[in-house]
Scaffold this motif. Structure first.
Motif, PDB file in Angstrom:
ATOM      1  N   PRO A  88     -25.599  -9.960 -12.224  1.00 15.14           N
ATOM      2  CA  PRO A  88     -25.230  -9.084 -11.106  1.00 15.14           C
ATOM      3  C   PRO A  88     -26.322  -8.043 -10.841  1.00 15.14           C
ATOM      4  O   PRO A  88     -27.101  -7.711 -11.734  1.00 15.14           O
ATOM      5  N   PRO A  89     -26.361  -7.479  -9.616  1.00 11.73           N
ATOM      6  CA  PRO A  89     -27.388  -6.498  -9.268  1.00 11.73           C
ATOM      7  C   PRO A  89     -27.051  -5.062  -9.658  1.00 11.73           C
ATOM      8  O   PRO A  89     -27.825  -4.150  -9.390  1.00 11.73           O
ATOM      9  N   SER A  90     -25.875  -4.849 -10.285  1.00 12.10           N
ATOM     10  CA  SER A  90     -25.470  -3.487 -10.634  1.00 12.10           C
ATOM     11  C   SER A  90     -24.663  -3.511 -11.927  1.00 12.10           C
ATOM     12  O   SER A  90     -24.353  -4.582 -12.463  1.00 12.10           O
ATOM     13  N   TYR A  91     -24.272  -2.304 -12.419  1.00 17.51           N
ATOM     14  CA  TYR A  91     -23.473  -2.203 -13.638  1.00 17.51           C
ATOM     15  C   TYR A  91     -22.010  -2.570 -13.393  1.00 17.51           C
ATOM     16  O   TYR A  91     -21.256  -2.791 -14.339  1.00 17.51           O
ATOM     17  N   GLY A  92     -21.572  -2.599 -12.143  1.00 14.27           N
ATOM     18  CA  GLY A  92     -20.178  -2.896 -11.861  1.00 14.27           C
ATOM     19  C   GLY A  92     -19.295  -1.678 -12.075  1.00 14.27           C
ATOM     20  O   GLY A  92     -19.774  -0.560 -12.268  1.00 14.27           O
ATOM     21  N   THR A  93     -18.000  -1.908 -12.058  1.00 14.52           N
ATOM     22  CA  THR A  93     -17.001  -0.846 -12.193  1.00 14.52           C
ATOM     23  C   THR A  93     -16.297  -0.970 -13.534  1.00 14.52           C
ATOM     24  O   THR A  93     -16.020  -2.079 -13.994  1.00 14.52           O
ATOM     25  N   ALA A  94     -16.007   0.150 -14.164  1.00 16.91           N
ATOM     26  CA  ALA A  94     -15.332   0.140 -15.464  1.00 16.91           C
ATOM     27  C   ALA A  94     -14.041  -0.669 -15.385  1.00 16.91           C
ATOM     28  O   ALA A  94     -13.242  -0.503 -14.457  1.00 16.91           O
ATOM     29  N   GLY A  95     -13.830  -1.553 -16.353  1.00 19.77           N
ATOM     30  CA  GLY A  95     -12.621  -2.360 -16.399  1.00 19.77           C
ATOM     31  C   GLY A  95     -12.725  -3.673 -15.650  1.00 19.77           C
ATOM     32  O   GLY A  95     -11.831  -4.518 -15.747  1.00 19.77           O
ATOM     33  N   PHE A  96     -13.823  -3.875 -14.872  1.00 18.30           N
ATOM     34  CA  PHE A  96     -13.996  -5.131 -14.152  1.00 18.30           C
ATOM     35  C   PHE A  96     -14.498  -6.207 -15.107  1.00 18.30           C
ATOM     36  O   PHE A  96     -14.998  -5.929 -16.189  1.00 18.30           O
ATOM     37  N   ALA A  97     -14.365  -7.460 -14.696  1.00 15.46           N
ATOM     38  CA  ALA A  97     -14.777  -8.594 -15.525  1.00 15.46           C
ATOM     39  C   ALA A  97     -15.953  -9.313 -14.883  1.00 15.46           C
ATOM     40  O   ALA A  97     -16.154  -9.247 -13.660  1.00 15.46           O
ATOM     41  N   LEU A  98     -16.754  -9.987 -15.688  1.00 13.84           N
ATOM     42  CA  LEU A  98     -17.871 -10.781 -15.196  1.00 13.84           C
ATOM     43  C   LEU A  98     -17.329 -12.136 -14.760  1.00 13.84           C
ATOM     44  O   LEU A  98     -16.729 -12.858 -15.554  1.00 13.84           O
ATOM     45  N   VAL A  99     -17.527 -12.473 -13.485  1.00 15.14           N
ATOM     46  CA  VAL A  99     -16.990 -13.723 -12.943  1.00 15.14           C
ATOM     47  C   VAL A  99     -18.115 -14.523 -12.304  1.00 15.14           C
ATOM     48  O   VAL A  99     -19.194 -14.007 -12.026  1.00 15.14           O
ATOM     49  N   THR A 100     -17.853 -15.796 -12.048  1.00 17.02           N
ATOM     50  CA  THR A 100     -18.842 -16.675 -11.443  1.00 17.02           C
ATOM     51  C   THR A 100     -18.308 -17.251 -10.139  1.00 17.02           C
ATOM     52  O   THR A 100     -17.096 -17.404  -9.958  1.00 17.02           O
ATOM     53  N   ASP A 101     -19.226 -17.581  -9.230  1.00 17.18           N
ATOM     54  CA  ASP A 101     -18.828 -18.226  -7.985  1.00 17.18           C
ATOM     55  C   ASP A 101     -18.833 -19.742  -8.114  1.00 17.18           C
ATOM     56  O   ASP A 101     -18.656 -20.468  -7.140  1.00 17.18           O
ATOM     57  N   GLY A 102     -19.052 -20.241  -9.324  1.00 20.80           N
ATOM     58  CA  GLY A 102     -19.088 -21.685  -9.553  1.00 20.80           C
ATOM     59  C   GLY A 102     -20.463 -22.282  -9.344  1.00 20.80           C
ATOM     60  O   GLY A 102     -20.655 -23.481  -9.550  1.00 20.80           O
ATOM     61  N   ALA A 103     -21.423 -21.452  -8.917  1.00 18.72           N
ATOM     62  CA  ALA A 103     -22.781 -21.938  -8.689  1.00 18.72           C
ATOM     63  C   ALA A 103     -23.796 -21.167  -9.522  1.00 18.72           C
ATOM     64  O   ALA A 103     -24.997 -21.236  -9.258  1.00 18.72           O
ATOM     65  N   GLY A 104     -23.321 -20.421 -10.516  1.00 16.64           N
ATOM     66  CA  GLY A 104     -24.213 -19.698 -11.411  1.00 16.64           C
ATOM     67  C   GLY A 104     -24.489 -18.263 -11.024  1.00 16.64           C
ATOM     68  O   GLY A 104     -25.195 -17.559 -11.736  1.00 16.64           O
ATOM     69  N   PHE A 108     -19.347  -8.733 -10.826  1.00 17.40           N
ATOM     70  CA  PHE A 108     -18.231  -8.031 -11.432  1.00 17.40           C
ATOM     71  C   PHE A 108     -17.076  -7.996 -10.442  1.00 17.40           C
ATOM     72  O   PHE A 108     -17.264  -7.718  -9.260  1.00 17.40           O
ATOM     73  N   ALA A 109     -15.872  -8.281 -10.924  1.00 17.58           N
ATOM     74  CA  ALA A 109     -14.696  -8.279 -10.064  1.00 17.58           C
ATOM     75  C   ALA A 109     -13.502  -7.793 -10.866  1.00 17.58           C
ATOM     76  O   ALA A 109     -13.473  -7.898 -12.090  1.00 17.58           O
ATOM     77  N   SER A 110     -12.518  -7.274 -10.170  1.00 13.55           N
ATOM     78  CA  SER A 110     -11.294  -6.828 -10.826  1.00 13.55           C
ATOM     79  C   SER A 110     -10.630  -8.003 -11.519  1.00 13.55           C
ATOM     80  O   SER A 110     -10.489  -9.085 -10.948  1.00 13.55           O
ATOM     81  N   SER A 111     -10.207  -7.793 -12.771  1.00 11.76           N
ATOM     82  CA  SER A 111      -9.538  -8.876 -13.495  1.00 11.76           C
ATOM     83  C   SER A 111      -8.198  -9.214 -12.863  1.00 11.76           C
ATOM     84  O   SER A 111      -7.629 -10.268 -13.111  1.00 11.76           O
ATOM     85  N   ALA A 112      -7.687  -8.311 -12.017  1.00 10.68           N
ATOM     86  CA  ALA A 112      -6.431  -8.583 -11.324  1.00 10.68           C
ATOM     87  C   ALA A 112      -6.567  -9.728 -10.341  1.00 10.68           C
ATOM     88  O   ALA A 112      -5.573 -10.299  -9.900  1.00 10.68           O
TER      89      ALA A 112
END
Length: 227
Positions: A88-104, A108-112
């Motif tokens: 990712p291009p940034s640190y993301g937001t506290a509590g977010f999870a590292l996710v993939t778009d299926g293409a590598g 960071f996105a909310s785990s919700a």
């Protein structure tokens, strides 16, 4: 300027310049060293590649206290293609999870927002809470599996509470489905069996104190986004 055809050196050190950095052969490894041979120095290239299956960080760790190595390895089996993961291009937001778009491409996105993963939100309710208590934003396409109200301290007076959204205050739990005056430790649980909504919803608890001067409870909402 002279160009030499050198086969090798009898020394374990090869210096670059009179007072420059050195390449050193030690312990079966080649190290980039400072001029005094007292410490490792950075080694830079346009593409750092490893022929083995792992990369090790903090290679010279003491292996005690908080000083340990960390190894990043490819899987032993199961790969069917070359893989590239872009960070990712940034640190993301506290509590977010590292996710993939299926293409590598990682982000960071909310785990919700994860599917088939049940989550539970908790909102405190006190005897002196305001009439509309903001809870949390239910993600788009989420199904509320359960709403539970746990009595921590019995309320007095004639209080009531419902759980829903603006315009539909009892969508997930009606005021007749809970008795805030019940004994401490009592839990009122409802499966609302409502359909998912394709947009996020701001959940609220609508509370009427009814003259209460004591009381405390917790509102727990469990939900999941089906795949």
């Amino acid at each position: 300027m002279r160009f030499l055809d050198l086969r090798g050196t009898l020394s374990t050190l090869f210096r670059l310049g009179l007072n420059g950095l050195q390449l050193k052969s030690t312990g079966g490894k080649i190290r980039a060293r400072n001029a005094d041979d007292t410490d490792d120095v950075p080694l830079v290239g346009s593409s750092i590649q490893a022929s083995g299956d792992s990369l090790t960080l903090n290679e010279g760790a003491a292996e005690s206290g908080a000083d340990w190595t960390m190894t990043i390895s490819r899987p032993d089996a199961g790969m069917t293609q070359n893989l590239t993961f872009k960070m990712p291009p940034s640190y993301g937001t506290a509590g977010f999870a590292l996710v993939t778009d299926g293409a590598g491409n990682l982000s960071f996105a909310s785990s919700a927002a994860a599917t088939n993963l049940e989550a539970t939100d908790t909102t405190d309710l006190e005897f002196d809470s305001i009439g509309t208590v903001s809870m949390f934003q239910l993600p788009a396409n989420a199904v509320v599996r359960k709403v539970a109200i746990v009595i921590d301290e019995p309320f007095d007076g004639a209080p009531s509470v419902s759980v829903g959204v603006s315009g539909e205050l009892s969508r997930y739990m009606g005021s007749t489905q809970v008795d805030l005056k019940a004994a401490a430790g009592t839990t009122f649980e409802v499966d609302p069996a409502t359909a998912a909504v394709g947009t996020p919803q701001d959940l609220i608890a609508t509370y009427s104190a009814g003259g209460a001067t004591a009381g405390a409870a917790r509102i727990l909402v469990s939900y999941v986004i089906p795949s």
